[in-house]
Design a protein around this motif. Structure first.
Motif, PDB file in Angstrom:
ATOM      1  N   VAL A 350      -2.229   1.713   5.477  1.00 47.18           N
ATOM      2  CA  VAL A 350      -2.546   2.424   6.713  1.00 47.18           C
ATOM      3  C   VAL A 350      -2.325   1.463   7.880  1.00 47.18           C
ATOM      4  O   VAL A 350      -2.951   0.402   7.949  1.00 47.18           O
ATOM      5  CB  VAL A 350      -3.999   2.937   6.706  1.00 47.18           C
ATOM      6  N   SER A 351      -1.428   1.847   8.796  1.00 51.44           N
ATOM      7  CA  SER A 351      -1.059   0.959   9.892  1.00 51.44           C
ATOM      8  C   SER A 351      -1.245   1.644  11.237  1.00 51.44           C
ATOM      9  O   SER A 351      -1.040   2.857  11.374  1.00 51.44           O
ATOM     10  CB  SER A 351       0.404   0.526   9.756  1.00 51.44           C
ATOM     11  N   VAL A 352      -1.596   0.842  12.226  1.00 50.85           N
ATOM     12  CA  VAL A 352      -1.688   1.307  13.600  1.00 50.85           C
ATOM     13  C   VAL A 352      -0.706   0.491  14.448  1.00 50.85           C
ATOM     14  O   VAL A 352      -0.145  -0.498  13.987  1.00 50.85           O
ATOM     15  CB  VAL A 352      -3.126   1.171  14.141  1.00 50.85           C
ATOM     16  N   ALA A 353      -0.503   0.922  15.687  1.00 52.15           N
ATOM     17  CA  ALA A 353       0.417   0.225  16.589  1.00 52.15           C
ATOM     18  C   ALA A 353      -0.382  -0.692  17.499  1.00 52.15           C
ATOM     19  O   ALA A 353      -1.269  -0.240  18.228  1.00 52.15           O
ATOM     20  CB  ALA A 353       1.209   1.232  17.406  1.00 52.15           C
ATOM     21  N   THR A 354      -0.081  -1.999  17.460  1.00 55.59           N
ATOM     22  CA  THR A 354      -0.732  -2.974  18.332  1.00 55.59           C
ATOM     23  C   THR A 354       0.327  -3.676  19.166  1.00 55.59           C
ATOM     24  O   THR A 354       1.529  -3.481  18.987  1.00 55.59           O
ATOM     25  CB  THR A 354      -1.521  -4.018  17.513  1.00 55.59           C
ATOM     26  N   ARG A 355      -0.143  -4.510  20.078  1.00 56.56           N
ATOM     27  CA  ARG A 355       0.782  -5.277  20.924  1.00 56.56           C
ATOM     28  C   ARG A 355       1.708  -6.145  20.066  1.00 56.56           C
ATOM     29  O   ARG A 355       2.838  -6.436  20.448  1.00 56.56           O
ATOM     30  CB  ARG A 355       0.000  -6.190  21.861  1.00 56.56           C
ATOM     31  N   ASP A 356       1.217  -6.563  18.901  1.00 61.00           N
ATOM     32  CA  ASP A 356       2.010  -7.419  18.013  1.00 61.00           C
ATOM     33  C   ASP A 356       2.964  -6.621  17.134  1.00 61.00           C
ATOM     34  O   ASP A 356       3.714  -7.209  16.355  1.00 61.00           O
ATOM     35  CB  ASP A 356       1.073  -8.255  17.126  1.00 61.00           C
ATOM     36  N   GLY A 357       2.916  -5.281  17.216  1.00 63.97           N
ATOM     37  CA  GLY A 357       3.775  -4.437  16.394  1.00 63.97           C
ATOM     38  C   GLY A 357       2.956  -3.605  15.434  1.00 63.97           C
ATOM     39  O   GLY A 357       1.806  -3.257  15.696  1.00 63.97           O
ATOM     40  N   ARG A 358       3.544  -3.322  14.299  1.00 67.16           N
ATOM     41  CA  ARG A 358       2.871  -2.521  13.276  1.00 67.16           C
ATOM     42  C   ARG A 358       1.850  -3.402  12.556  1.00 67.16           C
ATOM     43  O   ARG A 358       2.196  -4.427  11.989  1.00 67.16           O
ATOM     44  CB  ARG A 358       3.936  -2.004  12.301  1.00 67.16           C
ATOM     45  N   THR A 359       0.588  -2.951  12.559  1.00 65.69           N
ATOM     46  CA  THR A 359      -0.485  -3.770  11.980  1.00 65.69           C
ATOM     47  C   THR A 359      -1.292  -2.944  10.992  1.00 65.69           C
ATOM     48  O   THR A 359      -1.772  -1.852  11.330  1.00 65.69           O
ATOM     49  CB  THR A 359      -1.428  -4.301  13.083  1.00 65.69           C
ATOM     50  N   ALA A 360      -1.445  -3.468   9.773  1.00 64.83           N
ATOM     51  CA  ALA A 360      -2.280  -2.793   8.774  1.00 64.83           C
ATOM     52  C   ALA A 360      -3.714  -2.783   9.259  1.00 64.83           C
ATOM     53  O   ALA A 360      -4.193  -3.762   9.861  1.00 64.83           O
ATOM     54  CB  ALA A 360      -2.170  -3.482   7.439  1.00 64.83           C
ATOM     55  N   VAL A 361      -4.408  -1.686   9.027  1.00 66.06           N
ATOM     56  CA  VAL A 361      -5.785  -1.585   9.482  1.00 66.06           C
ATOM     57  C   VAL A 361      -6.656  -2.653   8.839  1.00 66.06           C
ATOM     58  O   VAL A 361      -7.653  -3.107   9.425  1.00 66.06           O
ATOM     59  CB  VAL A 361      -6.344  -0.165   9.209  1.00 66.06           C
ATOM     60  N   THR A 362      -6.270  -3.125   7.655  1.00 66.71           N
ATOM     61  CA  THR A 362      -7.022  -4.202   6.980  1.00 66.71           C
ATOM     62  C   THR A 362      -6.857  -5.539   7.693  1.00 66.71           C
ATOM     63  O   THR A 362      -7.633  -6.474   7.451  1.00 66.71           O
ATOM     64  CB  THR A 362      -6.552  -4.339   5.527  1.00 66.71           C
ATOM     65  N   GLU A 363      -5.844  -5.665   8.561  1.00 62.59           N
ATOM     66  CA  GLU A 363      -5.609  -6.905   9.302  1.00 62.59           C
ATOM     67  C   GLU A 363      -6.085  -6.795  10.748  1.00 62.59           C
ATOM     68  O   GLU A 363      -5.958  -7.752  11.521  1.00 62.59           O
ATOM     69  CB  GLU A 363      -4.114  -7.239   9.296  1.00 62.59           C
ATOM     70  N   LEU A 364      -6.599  -5.645  11.117  1.00 60.82           N
ATOM     71  CA  LEU A 364      -7.010  -5.412  12.500  1.00 60.82           C
ATOM     72  C   LEU A 364      -8.228  -6.278  12.827  1.00 60.82           C
ATOM     73  O   LEU A 364      -9.156  -6.404  12.021  1.00 60.82           O
ATOM     74  CB  LEU A 364      -7.340  -3.935  12.678  1.00 60.82           C
ATOM     75  N   ALA A 365      -8.235  -6.858  14.044  1.00 58.88           N
ATOM     76  CA  ALA A 365      -9.326  -7.749  14.431  1.00 58.88           C
ATOM     77  C   ALA A 365      -9.810  -7.414  15.834  1.00 58.88           C
ATOM     78  O   ALA A 365      -9.074  -6.842  16.645  1.00 58.88           O
ATOM     79  CB  ALA A 365      -8.871  -9.210  14.376  1.00 58.88           C
ATOM     80  N   VAL A 366     -11.068  -7.769  16.109  1.00 63.32           N
ATOM     81  CA  VAL A 366     -11.625  -7.594  17.443  1.00 63.32           C
ATOM     82  C   VAL A 366     -10.760  -8.350  18.447  1.00 63.32           C
ATOM     83  O   VAL A 366     -10.357  -9.491  18.198  1.00 63.32           O
ATOM     84  CB  VAL A 366     -13.079  -8.098  17.489  1.00 63.32           C
ATOM     85  N   GLY A 367     -10.430  -7.698  19.555  1.00 63.52           N
ATOM     86  CA  GLY A 367      -9.572  -8.302  20.566  1.00 63.52           C
ATOM     87  C   GLY A 367      -8.139  -7.832  20.506  1.00 63.52           C
ATOM     88  O   GLY A 367      -7.399  -7.976  21.495  1.00 63.52           O
ATOM     89  N   ASP A 368      -7.729  -7.276  19.362  1.00 60.63           N
ATOM     90  CA  ASP A 368      -6.389  -6.688  19.293  1.00 60.63           C
ATOM     91  C   ASP A 368      -6.298  -5.509  20.247  1.00 60.63           C
ATOM     92  O   ASP A 368      -7.298  -4.833  20.522  1.00 60.63           O
ATOM     93  CB  ASP A 368      -6.081  -6.203  17.870  1.00 60.63           C
TER      94      ASP A 368
END
Length: 392
Positions: A350-368
């Motif tokens: 499961v991935s979301v779109a962050t400033r760094d690109g495609r990010t797995a929700v398991t790698e998502l961190a506060v401040g992203d």
């Protein structure tokens, strides 16, 4: 505005085989109408479901005017005047349009919608098109040695009185017609033997009708494991691009961009038709600016697909899978200070779109910073409403 594509398939195209090829191309591309001669209406009906407009024959023998004829195959959906008459220049325009044979026929009582076919040979034909627009549901205008100016004039003068249909010979011309004066023509009539041009014209129609959303960034304030919930996978009948996904969320005013499962993974094979969209209570955005609960979706429904730039398209739901899975609660805060939340499955796929690109929700961190669609509105049964609703 809903645009439409008409395909010209009358006897100017050639014999029945040539005309049939155009009708078939129109059907396969998803065009809205075909324009044929009255004698071909029944044969077109046998080929498939599409709106049929027909050039009239003589009014005294026309099936269009025969109220006794109950045949739904022989009668078209719209009757068009102007061929071999004043509209196409075969007969000279009268100095006083009150004496026009084409307009007189158009004004006659009839059991189907009516319209006019007008070649814009000079300013007199522009005026004739305006006169026809007052009595016809459809006004087809064919440019000869014109620039875009006559079409601009007609859009400004008759845009609200009739469906204005611009004659084109290519998809590129269709795009110009749809974009003229920002408002654009209501429809185009494409005159081409190339099925690719017809298909591309339909694609341009679809693009012109789609929303373009202003997505924004919001800052992740927490990512918390919360236990299990009923999770929904939305499997569509079309493939997603690598930068496409859906907008989903626990709060209708803030929907998070969730990527489709197009990326390769060491854990499972990609599922480029799927969005793992969140828990059953969440909203998903659908065409026309509406939302539905994920739990409501079923095969045959339409959902809105969006890319990272905010361009949208529609896709049909083929299947919905609901299973109990461990979940994250993801909370973000917009630049304006609004706090938005949603539940997403605790899974590497499961991935979301962050400033760094495609990010797995398991790698998502506060401040992203996470991409979402935010609007200042409440909703009732999926429709935006002007009232205060508290979501928390």
């Amino acid at each position: 505005m809903t645009r439409a594509v008409w395909v010209k398939a009358d006897d100017s195209v050639g014999d029945w085989e040539a005309r049939r090829d155009r009708v078939t191309a129109a059907l396969e591309a998803g065009a809205d109408w075909v324009l044929v001669d009255e004698a071909d209406v029944e044969r077109v009906r046998e080929l498939g479901e599409i709106n049929v407009a027909a050039f009239r024959t003589d009014g005294d023998v026309s099936l269009i005017d025969d109220a006794e004829d109950e045949s739904q195959t022989a009668r078209p959906d719209a009757a068009i005047v102007g061929k071999n008459g004043e509209g196409d220049g075969t007969v000279d325009l009268p100095g006083d349009f009150s004496g026009s044979a084409d307009l007189s026929t158009l004004r006659r009582d009839r059991p189907v919608a009516g319209g006019a076919y007008v070649r814009i040979l000079d300013e007199g034909y522009e005026a004739f098109a305006e006169a026809a627009a007052r009595d016809g549901e459809y006004t087809i205008v064919i440019g000869e040695d014109w620039t875009i100016i006559p079409l601009e004039n007609l859009i400004a003068r008759i845009g609200e009185e009739t469906d204005l249909i611009a004659g084109v010979t290519s998809a590129a011309d269709a795009r110009t017609a749809f974009e003229t004066l920002e408002l654009g023509a209501d429809a185009v009539l494409i005159d081409s033997d190339d099925p690719t041009e017809i298909r591309r014209t339909v694609e341009i129609r679809d693009e012109s009708d789609r929303e373009s959303l202003d997505l924004e960034w919001a800052t992740v304030t927490s990512v918390e494991q919360i236990g299990s919930a009923d999770r929904v996978c939305v499997d569509t009948g079309s493939l997603f691009g690598d930068d496409e996904g859906m907008l989903v969320g626990s709060m209708s005013r803030g929907l998070v961009f969730v990527h489709a499962e197009t990326a390769d993974s060491p854990y499972v094979e990609s599922r480029p038709f799927r969005v793992n969209a969140g828990a059953v209570h969440a909203y998903v955005r659908t065409p026309g600016g509406r939302t539905k609960y994920l739990s409501e979706l079923q095969s045959g429904d339409q959902v809105q697909v969006v890319d990272r730039s905010g361009k949208t398209r529609e896709s049909i739901v083929g299947r919905v899978k609901i299973e109990r899975r461990p979940m994250f609660r993801v909370a973000v805060e917009t630049e304006g200070g609004d706090r938005i939340e949603t539940l997403l499955q605790n899974a590497e796929t499961v991935s979301v779109a962050t400033r760094d690109g495609r990010t797995a929700v398991t790698e998502l961190a506060v401040g992203d910073e996470l991409l979402l669609y935010h609007e200042e509105t409440a909703r009732h049964f999926g429709e935006p409403v002007d009232e205060q609703i508290i979501e928390k």
